[in-house]
Design a protein around this motif. Structure first.
Motif, short mmCIF file in Angstrom:
data_model
loop_
_atom_site.label_atom_id
_atom_site.label_comp_id
_atom_site.label_asym_id
_atom_site.label_seq_id
_atom_site.Cartn_x
_atom_site.Cartn_y
_atom_site.Cartn_z
N ASP A 1 0.86 -1.19 0.00
CA ASP A 1 0.00 0.00 0.00
C ASP A 1 0.89 1.23 0.00
N SER A 2 0.28 2.40 -0.08
CA SER A 2 1.08 3.63 -0.17
C SER A 2 1.13 4.37 1.15
N SER A 3 0.97 3.66 2.28
CA SER A 3 0.96 4.33 3.57
C SER A 3 2.37 4.78 4.00
N GLY A 4 3.39 4.34 3.28
CA GLY A 4 4.75 4.76 3.58
C GLY A 4 5.02 6.15 3.01
N ASP A 5 6.27 6.55 3.06
CA ASP A 5 6.67 7.86 2.54
C ASP A 5 6.81 7.76 1.02
N VAL A 6 5.87 8.34 0.30
CA VAL A 6 5.88 8.30 -1.16
C VAL A 6 6.67 9.45 -1.76
N SER A 7 7.34 10.24 -0.92
CA SER A 7 8.15 11.36 -1.41
C SER A 7 9.28 10.83 -2.28
N GLY A 8 9.60 11.59 -3.31
CA GLY A 8 10.72 11.22 -4.15
C GLY A 8 10.60 11.75 -5.56
N MET A 9 11.52 11.31 -6.40
CA MET A 9 11.58 11.74 -7.78
C MET A 9 11.01 10.62 -8.66
N TYR A 10 10.05 10.98 -9.49
CA TYR A 10 9.36 10.01 -10.34
C TYR A 10 9.63 10.32 -11.81
N SER A 11 9.61 9.28 -12.63
CA SER A 11 9.75 9.46 -14.08
C SER A 11 8.58 10.29 -14.58
N PHE A 12 8.78 10.99 -15.71
CA PHE A 12 7.68 11.74 -16.31
C PHE A 12 7.50 11.24 -17.73
N LEU A 13 7.23 12.09 -18.68
CA LEU A 13 6.84 11.66 -20.01
C LEU A 13 8.00 11.18 -20.88
N LYS A 14 9.14 11.85 -20.79
CA LYS A 14 10.30 11.51 -21.61
C LYS A 14 11.49 11.23 -20.71
N GLU A 15 12.45 10.50 -21.24
CA GLU A 15 13.68 10.26 -20.49
C GLU A 15 14.34 11.59 -20.18
N GLY A 16 14.77 11.77 -18.95
CA GLY A 16 15.39 13.02 -18.51
C GLY A 16 14.41 13.96 -17.84
N GLU A 17 13.10 13.74 -18.01
CA GLU A 17 12.08 14.55 -17.35
C GLU A 17 11.65 13.84 -16.08
N PHE A 18 11.23 14.62 -15.09
CA PHE A 18 10.83 14.00 -13.83
C PHE A 18 9.81 14.85 -13.08
N VAL A 19 9.19 14.21 -12.09
CA VAL A 19 8.28 14.88 -11.17
C VAL A 19 8.84 14.67 -9.77
N GLN A 20 9.03 15.75 -9.03
CA GLN A 20 9.46 15.68 -7.64
C GLN A 20 8.23 15.84 -6.76
N ILE A 21 7.97 14.86 -5.91
CA ILE A 21 6.83 14.91 -4.99
C ILE A 21 7.39 14.85 -3.57
N THR A 22 6.98 15.80 -2.74
CA THR A 22 7.40 15.82 -1.34
C THR A 22 6.15 15.83 -0.47
N VAL A 23 6.07 14.86 0.43
CA VAL A 23 4.92 14.73 1.34
C VAL A 23 5.42 14.95 2.75
N GLU A 24 4.81 15.92 3.44
CA GLU A 24 5.19 16.23 4.82
C GLU A 24 4.00 15.96 5.73
N ASN A 25 4.16 15.03 6.66
CA ASN A 25 3.13 14.73 7.66
C ASN A 25 3.50 15.40 8.97
N ASP A 26 2.54 16.08 9.59
CA ASP A 26 2.81 16.69 10.89
C ASP A 26 2.42 15.76 12.03
#
Length: 186
Positions: A48-73
């Motif tokens: 499941d995705s209950s862990g820390d899903v923060s990180g850099m993900y692939s996007f549409l083309k090689e060399g492109e990416f999505v950075q997602i940062t999740v902060e839980n208080d």
């Protein structure tokens, strides 16, 4: 509009430098990574995705990416989600240049994730989908988490015409170089 390739202390320049260093480490690190099935099985969390899903993900083309940062208080509130899409420009004035579309709004509720970006050179993005555990056994491998859903690309032209294009995409989490280095030390 000016190109988004300024040198100096801009956040975009800093993220590009981080990305280039990350890719170099990724290339070198994966060449020397060794598999340890006992360690990988012990390190794999529930699917499941209950862990820390923060990180850099692939996007549409090689060399492109999505950075997602999740902060839980930890106070029971919804987590704060920030990030950006870094992609290659496709217009006449920005062809091949890195463009960074920072999130203007984003949310994560359970395994449901959504975000919308700023418009850069007439292009913005909206995404709605889910986060799930991928096939990888540890964060040291690509695809430990996979974000899948609908990406809508909104384009505004100088003639005042707007267009939208939606498509289904899957973005894989890039390997965590810290996890790879820790695994090699064991």
């Amino acid at each position: 509009m000016a190109k988004n390739s300024q040198l100096g202390g801009t956040p975009e320049t800093a993220w590009r430098a981080v990305f280039v260093i990350y890719l170099l480490c990724l290339c070198c690190g994966t060449a020397f990574a060794q598999k340890n099935p006992a360690r990988d099985k012990a390190a794999a969390p529930a699917a499941d995705s209950s862990g820390d899903v923060s990180g850099m993900y692939s996007f549409l083309k090689e060399g492109e990416f999505v950075q997602i940062t999740v902060e839980n208080d930890g106070g029971g509130k919804a987590p704060r989600v920030t990030g950006f899409i870094s992609r290659f420009g496709e217009g006449e004035s920005d062809k091949g240049e890195f463009l960074d579309h920072f999130f203007t709004k984003a949310s994560l509720a359970g395994n449901k994730i959504s975000f919308a970006t700023k418009q850069i050179h007439g292009v913005s993005f909206e995404f709605s989908g889910t986060v799930s555990r991928g096939p990888s056994k540890s964060r040291a491998e690509e695809g430990y988490y996979v974000v899948s859903g609908t990406l809508t690309e909104n384009t505004a032209t100088s003639g005042g015409k707007n267009s939208s294009r939606s498509r289904e995409i899957s973005m894989k989490l890039f390997p965590d170089m810290d996890e790879s280095a820790n695994a090699e030390k064991r």
